[in-house]
Design a protein around this motif. Structure first.
Motif, PDB file in Angstrom:
ATOM      1  N   THR A   2       0.853  -1.186   0.000  1.00 55.63           N
ATOM      2  CA  THR A   2       0.000   0.000   0.000  1.00 55.63           C
ATOM      3  C   THR A   2       0.895   1.244   0.000  1.00 55.63           C
ATOM      4  O   THR A   2       1.684   1.446   0.915  1.00 55.63           O
ATOM      5  N   LEU A   4      -0.437   4.492  -0.574  1.00 59.83           N
ATOM      6  CA  LEU A   4      -1.203   5.609  -0.018  1.00 59.83           C
ATOM      7  C   LEU A   4      -2.430   5.056   0.682  1.00 59.83           C
ATOM      8  O   LEU A   4      -3.161   4.241   0.114  1.00 59.83           O
ATOM      9  N   GLN A   5      -2.644   5.518   1.907  1.00 61.34           N
ATOM     10  CA  GLN A   5      -3.839   5.118   2.654  1.00 61.34           C
ATOM     11  C   GLN A   5      -4.461   6.359   3.258  1.00 61.34           C
ATOM     12  O   GLN A   5      -3.791   7.147   3.930  1.00 61.34           O
ATOM     13  N   ASN A   7      -7.760   7.603   5.570  1.00 55.85           N
ATOM     14  CA  ASN A   7      -8.801   7.108   6.484  1.00 55.85           C
ATOM     15  C   ASN A   7      -9.576   8.271   7.089  1.00 55.85           C
ATOM     16  O   ASN A   7      -9.002   9.125   7.766  1.00 55.85           O
ATOM     17  N   SER A  23     -12.322   7.729   2.671  1.00 57.59           N
ATOM     18  CA  SER A  23     -11.333   6.668   2.902  1.00 57.59           C
ATOM     19  C   SER A  23     -11.081   5.901   1.616  1.00 57.59           C
ATOM     20  O   SER A  23     -12.025   5.579   0.889  1.00 57.59           O
ATOM     21  N   GLN A  25      -7.497   3.534  -0.489  1.00 51.56           N
ATOM     22  CA  GLN A  25      -6.068   3.238  -0.517  1.00 51.56           C
ATOM     23  C   GLN A  25      -5.640   2.873  -1.929  1.00 51.56           C
ATOM     24  O   GLN A  25      -6.459   2.460  -2.754  1.00 51.56           O
ATOM     25  N   GLU A  27      -2.607   0.801  -4.129  1.00 51.19           N
ATOM     26  CA  GLU A  27      -1.562  -0.215  -4.051  1.00 51.19           C
ATOM     27  C   GLU A  27      -0.494   0.022  -5.121  1.00 51.19           C
ATOM     28  O   GLU A  27      -0.703   0.763  -6.077  1.00 51.19           O
ATOM     29  N   GLU A  59      -6.631  10.516   8.658  1.00 47.33           N
ATOM     30  CA  GLU A  59      -5.239  10.101   8.525  1.00 47.33           C
ATOM     31  C   GLU A  59      -4.817   9.989   7.067  1.00 47.33           C
ATOM     32  O   GLU A  59      -5.593   9.552   6.212  1.00 47.33           O
ATOM     33  N   ARG A  61      -1.482   8.271   5.142  1.00 53.83           N
ATOM     34  CA  ARG A  61      -0.248   7.493   5.260  1.00 53.83           C
ATOM     35  C   ARG A  61       0.380   7.343   3.879  1.00 53.83           C
ATOM     36  O   ARG A  61      -0.267   6.845   2.960  1.00 53.83           O
ATOM     37  N   GLY A  64       3.273   3.889   4.166  1.00 53.63           N
ATOM     38  CA  GLY A  64       3.190   3.365   5.526  1.00 53.63           C
ATOM     39  C   GLY A  64       3.432   4.373   6.623  1.00 53.63           C
ATOM     40  O   GLY A  64       3.191   4.081   7.805  1.00 53.63           O
TER      41      GLY A  64
END
Length: 207
Positions: A2, A4-5, A7, A23, A25, A27, A59, A61, A64
């Motif tokens: 992953t 980009l995430q 949330n 939200s 993500q 890959e 959030e 990320r 990570g």
């Protein structure tokens, strides 16, 4: 992996809520498209993902790492290549070659190395013949490809593209489509171009 995430993201401008509880993500190798009418927050979202717009809640990320403050986002500017909706916002070098070499120079490459990388990217995009042109004399499409060359010269691991087909005719849109397919980089694209989206998108989010 992953890359980009996001949330529960919420973004406000004053009292106006632009994005609420978003939200998703992305890959490795995925091309993720964001669509929506003008004013729905596509550009705002992309800017927030590199810390250029503050978030009210949620959030982000990147690879990570949780990013909340300027010091968290700063190391990823370059690793995540950003092409603005209007290429004029990121073109400032005296010539096309100078402009594309600027990023690699800032990454610590020698003058010779940076200009070699810049020329390589111009050749890759088929615009090496523009290398000595001043950027303000370029057409809209030429500016788009020059801006993209400057981003690619920094060897990014992910791309954020804001309306990348703006100013491109059908031929150059096809050229851009083929290039992005060949790159196989994880890519987040804000686009209203339905055909472009249909050709490339692995997933589509509508705001």
């Amino acid at each position: 992996m992953t890359v980009l995430q996001v949330n529960g993201l919420q973004i406000k401008r004053g009292e106006r809520q632009i994005i609420d509880n978003l939200s998703f993500q992305i890959e490795e190798g995925q091309r993720f498209f964001v669509q929506g009418e003008i004013g729905t927050g596509k550009t705002t979202l992309l800017l927030a993902l590199l810390g250029f717009v503050p978030v009210a809640r949620g959030e982000i990320r990147l690879f990570g790492q949780l990013c909340r403050e300027e010091k968290d986002f700063a190391p990823f500017r370059g690793t995540v290549g950003f092409c603005f909706q209007h290429a004029d916002d990121q073109l400032f070098g005296p010539t096309v070659l100078d402009d594309v070499a600027f990023g690699p120079l800032n990454q610590g490459l020698s003058h010779q190395q940076a200009y070699a990388v810049a020329l390589q990217q111009l050749e890759r995009l088929g615009i090496a013949h523009l290398q000595d042109r001043t950027v303000h004399t370029l057409s809209g499409g030429e500016k788009n490809f020059t801006a993209l060359a400057g981003v690619l010269a920094m060897q990014p691991k992910m791309l954020l593209l804001d309306e990348p087909t703006n100013g491109l005719d059908r031929k150059n849109t096809e050229k851009l489509t083929a290039l992005l397919r060949e790159l196989s980089l994880p890519t987040l694209v804000a686009s209203h171009h339905q055909g472009f989206t249909a050709e490339l998108a692995d997933d589509v989010l509508t705001l």
